[in-house]
Design an enzyme around this catalytic site. Structure first.
Site, PDB file in Angstrom:
ATOM      1  N   HIS A  30       0.355 -11.939   1.760  1.00  0.00           N
ATOM      2  CA  HIS A  30      -0.690 -11.178   1.069  1.00  0.00           C
ATOM      3  C   HIS A  30      -1.470 -12.018   0.056  1.00  0.00           C
ATOM      4  O   HIS A  30      -2.696 -11.940  -0.013  1.00  0.00           O
ATOM      5  CB  HIS A  30      -0.057  -9.950   0.403  1.00  0.00           C
ATOM      6  N   TYR A  45       0.828  -1.218   0.000  1.00  0.00           N
ATOM      7  CA  TYR A  45       0.000   0.000   0.000  1.00  0.00           C
ATOM      8  C   TYR A  45       0.861   1.266   0.000  1.00  0.00           C
ATOM      9  O   TYR A  45       0.357   2.359  -0.250  1.00  0.00           O
ATOM     10  CB  TYR A  45      -0.971   0.034   1.187  1.00  0.00           C
TER      11      TYR A  45
HETATM   12  P1  NAD Z   1     -14.353  -1.321   0.919  1.00  0.00           P
HETATM   13  O1  NAD Z   1     -15.375  -2.381   0.702  1.00  0.00           O
HETATM   14  O2  NAD Z   1     -13.985  -0.972   2.302  1.00  0.00           O
HETATM   15  O3  NAD Z   1     -14.859  -0.065   0.135  1.00  0.00           O
HETATM   16  C1  NAD Z   1     -14.141   1.133   0.058  1.00  0.00           C
HETATM   17  C2  NAD Z   1     -14.917   2.069  -0.862  1.00  0.00           C
HETATM   18  O4  NAD Z   1     -16.236   2.237  -0.338  1.00  0.00           O
HETATM   19  C3  NAD Z   1     -14.294   3.429  -0.927  1.00  0.00           C
HETATM   20  O5  NAD Z   1     -14.512   3.950  -2.226  1.00  0.00           O
HETATM   21  C4  NAD Z   1     -15.068   4.214   0.109  1.00  0.00           C
HETATM   22  O6  NAD Z   1     -15.089   5.588  -0.164  1.00  0.00           O
HETATM   23  C5  NAD Z   1     -16.448   3.610  -0.014  1.00  0.00           C
HETATM   24  N1  NAD Z   1     -17.173   3.653   1.280  1.00  0.00           N
HETATM   25  C6  NAD Z   1     -16.660   3.423   2.505  1.00  0.00           C
HETATM   26  N2  NAD Z   1     -17.607   3.555   3.440  1.00  0.00           N
HETATM   27  C7  NAD Z   1     -18.747   3.838   2.788  1.00  0.00           C
HETATM   28  C8  NAD Z   1     -20.082   4.072   3.230  1.00  0.00           C
HETATM   29  N3  NAD Z   1     -20.399   4.022   4.522  1.00  0.00           N
HETATM   30  N4  NAD Z   1     -21.031   4.325   2.281  1.00  0.00           N
HETATM   31  C9  NAD Z   1     -20.703   4.362   0.976  1.00  0.00           C
HETATM   32  N5  NAD Z   1     -19.452   4.156   0.499  1.00  0.00           N
HETATM   33  C10 NAD Z   1     -18.489   3.898   1.405  1.00  0.00           C
HETATM   34  O7  NAD Z   1     -13.082  -1.752   0.039  1.00  0.00           O
HETATM   35  P2  NAD Z   1     -11.531  -1.946   0.119  1.00  0.00           P
HETATM   36  O8  NAD Z   1     -10.784  -0.774   0.549  1.00  0.00           O
HETATM   37  O9  NAD Z   1     -11.212  -2.561  -1.177  1.00  0.00           O
HETATM   38  O10 NAD Z   1     -11.333  -3.076   1.236  1.00  0.00           O
HETATM   39  C11 NAD Z   1     -11.191  -2.751   2.600  1.00  0.00           C
HETATM   40  C12 NAD Z   1      -9.787  -3.051   3.081  1.00  0.00           C
HETATM   41  O11 NAD Z   1      -9.486  -4.423   2.862  1.00  0.00           O
HETATM   42  C13 NAD Z   1      -8.663  -2.328   2.309  1.00  0.00           C
HETATM   43  O12 NAD Z   1      -8.540  -0.976   2.654  1.00  0.00           O
HETATM   44  C14 NAD Z   1      -7.483  -3.182   2.658  1.00  0.00           C
HETATM   45  O13 NAD Z   1      -6.998  -2.855   3.954  1.00  0.00           O
HETATM   46  C15 NAD Z   1      -8.092  -4.563   2.636  1.00  0.00           C
HETATM   47  N6  NAD Z   1      -7.886  -5.261   1.340  1.00  0.00           N
HETATM   48  C16 NAD Z   1      -7.124  -6.381   1.329  1.00  0.00           C
HETATM   49  C17 NAD Z   1      -6.903  -7.058   0.154  1.00  0.00           C
HETATM   50  C18 NAD Z   1      -6.070  -8.294   0.172  1.00  0.00           C
HETATM   51  O14 NAD Z   1      -5.695  -8.785  -0.900  1.00  0.00           O
HETATM   52  N7  NAD Z   1      -5.747  -8.822   1.327  1.00  0.00           N
HETATM   53  C19 NAD Z   1      -7.462  -6.620  -1.048  1.00  0.00           C
HETATM   54  C20 NAD Z   1      -8.252  -5.467  -1.017  1.00  0.00           C
HETATM   55  C21 NAD Z   1      -8.463  -4.796   0.190  1.00  0.00           C
END
Ligand code: NAD
Length: 273
Positions: free
Chosen positions: A108, A50
């Site tokens: 990861h 990240y």
């Molecule tokens: P998420 O499902 O948390 O969605 C984030 C998106 O939704 C952003 O655009 C945000 O502005 C919007 N959002 C957040 N709260 C909201 C609300 N209350 N209403 C409307 N929209 C809202 O997606 P993400 O970031 O892809 O996943 C969460 C976390 O998971 C990441 O930040 C990361 O730490 C982790 N992650 C891990 C992997 C992995 O391969 N291990 C992959 C992707 C993400």
């Protein structure tokens, strides 16, 4: 507010709800971490890839909470797998964050084609024994990779962090986790908003007076998963934490279960490297 915690198979525990730092710009990360901790979160999900581990560490220091009150996760990226590489990758993450040990270190992605995840797992086992990481787990692992690392080492990951949302409910993998004492942690839990207007979510939102995002996050909690939504806005962070004054009924949980479409937003872990 006291956060619910899930017990890990190594005797430790993890806050069930946290916030993630994927795509949080490096120059905003310290502020987002501070906002999240001020709002009441006690679990922060980072990763080397990240590019914002330094900001994560700055945010932790600025929040100045006792170290044992914040649970910090980070991850070993794909090109740092293998015995020596993993050891240096973990040391570099610790130096960037500015901690002697993180609470949870994840592999990861398994990257089965490069076939280094078993050596990577053995190295994490050693690093845990050396006190550089408190708990060790994996991300994006399937049943085959889980069975292999458990079979070869006897050490069961505490967490498998996987893509999980109403359109990808991962029932088979969740059942495997439950049978082995592995916590399922949901990434992209909001599923890019694709279920926000689906009737089971919209109806539950209307009944409870909550937002579709809150309904979906509550669904994750009631499935027993740990969940780590991301928002860079203080108001979004607060909204996503406000999940403990309502409950979805069994009928609402069953209705959301019908939304499963086996549809990923991210890569297929079986082939991704
Ligand atoms: P998420 O499902 O948390 O969605 C984030 C998106 O939704 C952003 O655009 C945000 O502005 C919007 N959002 C957040 N709260 C909201 C609300 N209350 N209403 C409307 N929209 C809202 O997606 P993400 O970031 O892809 O996943 C969460 C976390 O998971 C990441 O930040 C990361 O730490 C982790 N992650 C891990 C992997 C992995 O391969 N291990 C992959 C992707 C993400």
């Amino acid at each position: 507010m006291t956060q619910p915690r899930l017990t890990l198979n190594d005797g430790r525990s993890i806050p069930q709800l946290g916030f993630g730092l994927w795509q949080v710009p490096a120059d905003q990360t310290a502020r987002v971490v501070q906002d999240g901790l001020a709002a009441g979160y006690r679990l922060v999900d980072g990763a080397a890839i990240y590019g914002n581990e330094a900001g994560l560490g700055d945010g932790l220091r600025q929040a100045a909470l006792p170290r044992d009150q914040v649970f910090v996760t980070t991850k070993v990226w794909n090109d740092r797998q293998g015995t020596g590489e993993t050891r240096s990758a973990v040391e570099e993450s610790l130096a960037r964050i500015g901690l002697d040990a993180v609470d949870l270190m994840l592999i990861h992605w398994p990257c089965p084609a490069q076939d280094r995840y078993l050596d990577t797992w053995k190295t994490l086992i050693d690093l845990r024994a050396e006190g550089r990481v408190n708990s060790i787990g994996v991300s994006n692992f399937g049943v085959a990779e889980l069975e292999r690392i458990i079979g070869e080492t006897g050490v069961v990951p505490v967490v498998n962090q996987i893509e999980l949302h109403p359109r990808l409910q991962q029932s088979a993998l969740r059942a495997f986790h439950a049978a082995h004492g592995i916590v399922t942690q949901s990434w992209t839990p909001l599923g890019q908003g694709k279920s926000f207007t689906a009737a089971p979510v919209a109806d539950a939102a209307a009944r409870t007076g909550k937002s579709p995002a809150q309904v979906i996050l509550r669904w994750h909690l009631q499935l027993g998963c740990s969940v780590i939504p991301r928002s860079t806005r203080a108001a979004g962070l607060a909204e996503n934490l406000n999940l403990f004054d309502f409950t979805l009924t069994d009928a609402e949980m069953a209705a959301i279960a019908t939304l499963d479409a086996g549809e990923r937003t991210g890569p297929d872990p079986a082939v991704f490297s």
